[in-house]
Design a protein around this motif. Structure first.
Motif, PDB file in Angstrom:
ATOM      1  N   VAL A 203       0.862  -1.178   0.000  1.00  0.00           N
ATOM      2  CA  VAL A 203       0.000   0.000   0.000  1.00  0.00           C
ATOM      3  C   VAL A 203       0.905   1.236   0.000  1.00  0.00           C
ATOM      4  CG1 VAL A 203      -1.874  -1.158   1.209  1.00  0.00           C
ATOM      5  CG2 VAL A 203      -0.109  -0.020   2.540  1.00  0.00           C
ATOM      6  N   PRO A 204       0.387   2.356  -0.565  1.00  0.00           N
ATOM      7  CA  PRO A 204      -0.955   2.601  -1.068  1.00  0.00           C
ATOM      8  C   PRO A 204      -1.048   2.430  -2.585  1.00  0.00           C
ATOM      9  CG  PRO A 204       0.170   4.689  -0.855  1.00  0.00           C
ATOM     10  CD  PRO A 204       1.144   3.624  -0.397  1.00  0.00           C
ATOM     11  N   ALA A 205      -2.279   2.375  -3.091  1.00  0.00           N
ATOM     12  CA  ALA A 205      -2.514   2.184  -4.516  1.00  0.00           C
ATOM     13  C   ALA A 205      -1.941   3.315  -5.360  1.00  0.00           C
ATOM     14  CB  ALA A 205      -4.023   2.069  -4.779  1.00  0.00           C
ATOM     15  N   THR A 206      -2.073   4.540  -4.893  1.00  0.00           N
ATOM     16  CA  THR A 206      -1.663   5.687  -5.704  1.00  0.00           C
ATOM     17  C   THR A 206      -0.199   5.629  -6.092  1.00  0.00           C
ATOM     18  OG1 THR A 206      -3.370   7.087  -4.717  1.00  0.00           O
ATOM     19  CG2 THR A 206      -1.532   8.208  -5.783  1.00  0.00           C
ATOM     20  N   LEU A 207       0.651   5.158  -5.195  1.00  0.00           N
ATOM     21  CA  LEU A 207       2.077   5.117  -5.521  1.00  0.00           C
ATOM     22  C   LEU A 207       2.381   4.076  -6.588  1.00  0.00           C
ATOM     23  CD1 LEU A 207       2.175   6.995  -3.108  1.00  0.00           C
ATOM     24  CD2 LEU A 207       4.348   5.938  -2.462  1.00  0.00           C
ATOM     25  N   HIS A 208       1.630   2.989  -6.638  1.00  0.00           N
ATOM     26  CA  HIS A 208       1.761   2.045  -7.745  1.00  0.00           C
ATOM     27  C   HIS A 208       1.300   2.690  -9.052  1.00  0.00           C
ATOM     28  CE1 HIS A 208       2.881  -1.363  -5.320  1.00  0.00           C
ATOM     29  NE2 HIS A 208       1.767  -1.314  -4.611  1.00  0.00           N
ATOM     30  N   LEU A 209       0.213   3.442  -8.977  1.00  0.00           N
ATOM     31  CA  LEU A 209      -0.355   4.019 -10.194  1.00  0.00           C
ATOM     32  C   LEU A 209       0.533   5.109 -10.785  1.00  0.00           C
ATOM     33  CD1 LEU A 209      -4.068   3.937  -9.089  1.00  0.00           C
ATOM     34  CD2 LEU A 209      -3.133   2.843 -11.134  1.00  0.00           C
ATOM     35  N   VAL A 210       1.223   5.878  -9.952  1.00  0.00           N
ATOM     36  CA  VAL A 210       2.148   6.857 -10.537  1.00  0.00           C
ATOM     37  C   VAL A 210       3.298   6.138 -11.241  1.00  0.00           C
ATOM     38  CG1 VAL A 210       1.531   8.656  -8.875  1.00  0.00           C
ATOM     39  CG2 VAL A 210       3.543   7.224  -8.437  1.00  0.00           C
ATOM     40  N   ASN A 211       3.659   4.965 -10.746  1.00  0.00           N
ATOM     41  CA  ASN A 211       4.710   4.178 -11.415  1.00  0.00           C
ATOM     42  C   ASN A 211       4.233   3.642 -12.757  1.00  0.00           C
ATOM     43  OD1 ASN A 211       6.803   4.487  -9.545  1.00  0.00           O
ATOM     44  ND2 ASN A 211       6.071   2.785  -8.293  1.00  0.00           N
ATOM     45  N   VAL A 212       2.964   3.251 -12.849  1.00  0.00           N
ATOM     46  CA  VAL A 212       2.425   2.832 -14.144  1.00  0.00           C
ATOM     47  C   VAL A 212       2.425   4.017 -15.107  1.00  0.00           C
ATOM     48  CG1 VAL A 212       0.411   1.932 -15.375  1.00  0.00           C
ATOM     49  CG2 VAL A 212       1.038   0.978 -13.139  1.00  0.00           C
ATOM     50  N   ALA A 213       1.970   5.170 -14.646  1.00  0.00           N
ATOM     51  CA  ALA A 213       1.936   6.358 -15.500  1.00  0.00           C
ATOM     52  C   ALA A 213       3.323   6.762 -15.974  1.00  0.00           C
ATOM     53  CB  ALA A 213       1.277   7.521 -14.755  1.00  0.00           C
ATOM     54  N   ALA A 214       4.317   6.532 -15.135  1.00  0.00           N
ATOM     55  CA  ALA A 214       5.693   6.912 -15.476  1.00  0.00           C
ATOM     56  C   ALA A 214       6.429   5.842 -16.276  1.00  0.00           C
ATOM     57  CB  ALA A 214       6.480   7.223 -14.207  1.00  0.00           C
ATOM     58  N   GLY A 215       5.770   4.693 -16.529  1.00  0.00           N
ATOM     59  CA  GLY A 215       6.406   3.629 -17.298  1.00  0.00           C
ATOM     60  C   GLY A 215       7.393   2.796 -16.514  1.00  0.00           C
ATOM     61  N   ARG A 216       7.411   2.929 -15.196  1.00  0.00           N
ATOM     62  CA  ARG A 216       8.347   2.149 -14.367  1.00  0.00           C
ATOM     63  C   ARG A 216       7.816   0.740 -14.129  1.00  0.00           C
ATOM     64  NH1 ARG A 216       7.623   6.736 -10.624  1.00  0.00           N
ATOM     65  NH2 ARG A 216       8.992   8.434 -11.317  1.00  0.00           N
ATOM     66  N   THR A 217       6.495   0.631 -13.959  1.00  0.00           N
ATOM     67  CA  THR A 217       5.843  -0.672 -13.875  1.00  0.00           C
ATOM     68  C   THR A 217       4.775  -0.721 -14.960  1.00  0.00           C
ATOM     69  OG1 THR A 217       4.228   0.093 -12.234  1.00  0.00           O
ATOM     70  CG2 THR A 217       6.275  -0.873 -11.402  1.00  0.00           C
ATOM     71  N   ASP A 218       4.244  -1.904 -15.206  1.00  0.00           N
ATOM     72  CA  ASP A 218       3.421  -2.099 -16.395  1.00  0.00           C
ATOM     73  C   ASP A 218       1.927  -2.233 -16.124  1.00  0.00           C
ATOM     74  OD1 ASP A 218       5.737  -2.353 -18.308  1.00  0.00           O
ATOM     75  OD2 ASP A 218       6.205  -3.982 -16.914  1.00  0.00           O
ATOM     76  N   ALA A 219       1.565  -2.618 -14.914  1.00  0.00           N
ATOM     77  CA  ALA A 219       0.138  -2.769 -14.608  1.00  0.00           C
ATOM     78  C   ALA A 219      -0.080  -2.734 -13.109  1.00  0.00           C
ATOM     79  CB  ALA A 219      -0.410  -4.069 -15.183  1.00  0.00           C
ATOM     80  N   PHE A 220      -1.275  -2.304 -12.736  1.00  0.00           N
ATOM     81  CA  PHE A 220      -1.718  -2.326 -11.345  1.00  0.00           C
ATOM     82  C   PHE A 220      -3.183  -2.761 -11.324  1.00  0.00           C
ATOM     83  CE2 PHE A 220      -4.256  -0.275  -8.066  1.00  0.00           C
ATOM     84  CZ  PHE A 220      -3.629  -0.742  -6.925  1.00  0.00           C
ATOM     85  N   ARG A 227     -12.762   5.939  -3.910  1.00  0.00           N
ATOM     86  CA  ARG A 227     -12.491   6.961  -4.923  1.00  0.00           C
ATOM     87  C   ARG A 227     -11.109   7.570  -4.738  1.00  0.00           C
ATOM     88  NH1 ARG A 227     -16.948   9.179  -2.400  1.00  0.00           N
ATOM     89  NH2 ARG A 227     -18.965   8.398  -3.113  1.00  0.00           N
ATOM     90  N   ALA A 228     -10.769   7.896  -3.474  1.00  0.00           N
ATOM     91  CA  ALA A 228      -9.561   8.668  -3.219  1.00  0.00           C
ATOM     92  C   ALA A 228      -8.283   7.914  -3.556  1.00  0.00           C
ATOM     93  CB  ALA A 228      -9.521   9.117  -1.755  1.00  0.00           C
ATOM     94  N   ASP A 229      -8.311   6.581  -3.509  1.00  0.00           N
ATOM     95  CA  ASP A 229      -7.077   5.856  -3.807  1.00  0.00           C
ATOM     96  C   ASP A 229      -6.994   5.403  -5.258  1.00  0.00           C
ATOM     97  OD1 ASP A 229      -8.904   3.756  -3.682  1.00  0.00           O
ATOM     98  OD2 ASP A 229      -7.613   2.439  -2.503  1.00  0.00           O
ATOM     99  N   LEU A 230      -8.062   5.603  -6.048  1.00  0.00           N
ATOM    100  CA  LEU A 230      -8.043   5.175  -7.446  1.00  0.00           C
ATOM    101  C   LEU A 230      -8.172   6.323  -8.450  1.00  0.00           C
ATOM    102  CD1 LEU A 230     -10.181   1.906  -7.242  1.00  0.00           C
ATOM    103  CD2 LEU A 230      -7.688   2.116  -7.297  1.00  0.00           C
ATOM    104  N   LEU A 231      -8.983   7.334  -8.147  1.00  0.00           N
ATOM    105  CA  LEU A 231      -9.206   8.407  -9.118  1.00  0.00           C
ATOM    106  C   LEU A 231      -7.946   9.179  -9.493  1.00  0.00           C
ATOM    107  CD1 LEU A 231     -12.661   9.843  -7.989  1.00  0.00           C
ATOM    108  CD2 LEU A 231     -12.135   8.739 -10.162  1.00  0.00           C
ATOM    109  N   PRO A 232      -7.065   9.549  -8.543  1.00  0.00           N
ATOM    110  CA  PRO A 232      -5.860  10.282  -8.958  1.00  0.00           C
ATOM    111  C   PRO A 232      -5.008   9.483  -9.940  1.00  0.00           C
ATOM    112  CG  PRO A 232      -6.149  10.423  -6.591  1.00  0.00           C
ATOM    113  CD  PRO A 232      -7.131   9.403  -7.073  1.00  0.00           C
ATOM    114  N   GLY A 233      -4.739   8.226  -9.609  1.00  0.00           N
ATOM    115  CA  GLY A 233      -3.917   7.394 -10.474  1.00  0.00           C
ATOM    116  C   GLY A 233      -4.588   7.050 -11.778  1.00  0.00           C
ATOM    117  N   ALA A 234      -5.919   6.894 -11.748  1.00  0.00           N
ATOM    118  CA  ALA A 234      -6.640   6.589 -12.986  1.00  0.00           C
ATOM    119  C   ALA A 234      -6.460   7.709 -13.998  1.00  0.00           C
ATOM    120  CB  ALA A 234      -8.120   6.373 -12.691  1.00  0.00           C
TER     121      ALA A 234
END
Length: 276
Positions: A203-220, A227-234
């Motif tokens: 945890v938390p989800a958002t830090l995984h999602l910024v890594n997906v957006a940055a191309g560091r990881t491939d999926a989450f 809402r608060a832990d998924l909408l920002p990263g989405a």
């Protein structure tokens, strides 16, 4: 301290565009992050659930004392989501969806994986988001239709085309999760351990999602969630060229019981693995 911070950080002008609003939101979120960084360092000891909840609330209150007056000033008519664990659709209009201490439990345990987030939702669509990592000094932003950025630099998801070459990640939506959701999480991790290169769980989800957006990881992926832990990263992933769906590849909404964000090249394969 809260009164001083509120007075010092309220902006003097109201933004006239979403781009200007994003810039003002960045200032508010960074200021809240600085206040939480001052509280970070030693492990906060707790012997009971009550003591833990009190410590979590103290962090939330510190950040909210800055975020709420500033964001309300920027958008006086916008609603305010009180509970960062809430899920489902919002009423029509504008809403601030804020997580004042995303990864709060990590903060209390002197772990570095935590952030401050603020997202403006308009008629159930995220319009802009700010994710600030105070310890790293990084600020991720996204504006609908205008891309995702890290401190002004454009973000792009990975071009990985095979799941067996991918780093994937999942997260725990909340501590007291429904038993069937817990079993579903366990089955999905096992499936990904067979199909992906590396599986990360934290945890938390958002830090995984910024890594997906940055191309560091491939999926989450995640089952349940708020809402608060998924909408920002989405929004960050979408604006960085990624794909968002539920775990079976169907369109995702805040009412969905699962979530998948992935680079386009592996999205279908990841959804297939999670559907087994």
């Amino acid at each position: 301290m809260s009164e001083t911070l509120q007075t010092a950080t309220v902006p003097v002008s109201v933004p006239t565009s979403d781009a200007d609003l994003l810039a003002q939101t960045v200032l508010a979120v960074r200021t809240a992050g600085a206040a939480l960084r001052e509280r970070f360092g030693e492990v906060v000891r707790h012997r009971t659930r009550e003591e833990l909840m009190h410590a979590l609330a103290a962090n939330d209150d510190t950040a909210l004392a800055i975020l709420r007056p500033r964001l309300t000033h920027l958008r006086p008519e916008a609603g305010w989501v009180e509970d960062e664990l809430d899920g489902g659709a919002l009423p029509s209009g504008e809403w601030w969806v804020v997580d004042p201490a995303e990864g709060n439990v990590n903060h209390l345990h002197a772990l570095p994986e935590w952030a401050v987030t603020a997202t403006l939702v308009r008629d159930n669509r995220p319009v802009l988001t700010v994710v600030h990592l105070p310890l790293a000094g990084e600020t991720y932003t996204a504006l609908a239709g205008a891309g995702a950025h890290l401190d002004g630099r454009p973000l792009r998801v990975s071009d990985t085309a095979h799941l067996d070459l991918s780093i994937v990640a999942t997260s725990q939506a909340r501590p007291d999760e429904d038993a069937e959701v817990v079993r579903r999480v366990g089955r999905s991790i096992t499936a990904m351990l067979f199909d992906a290169l590396v599986v990360r769980t934290a945890v938390p989800a958002t830090l995984h999602l910024v890594n997906v957006a940055a191309g560091r990881t491939d999926a989450f992926w995640q089952f349940a969630g708020a809402r608060a832990d998924l909408l920002p990263g989405a929004l960050l992933v979408l604006e960085a060229g990624g794909r968002i769906s539920d775990a079976e590849g169907r369109p995702w909404t805040p009412q969905s019981d699962s979530f998948l964000a992935a680079a386009p090249g592996i999205h279908a394969e990841a959804a297939s693995t999670l559907s087994r």
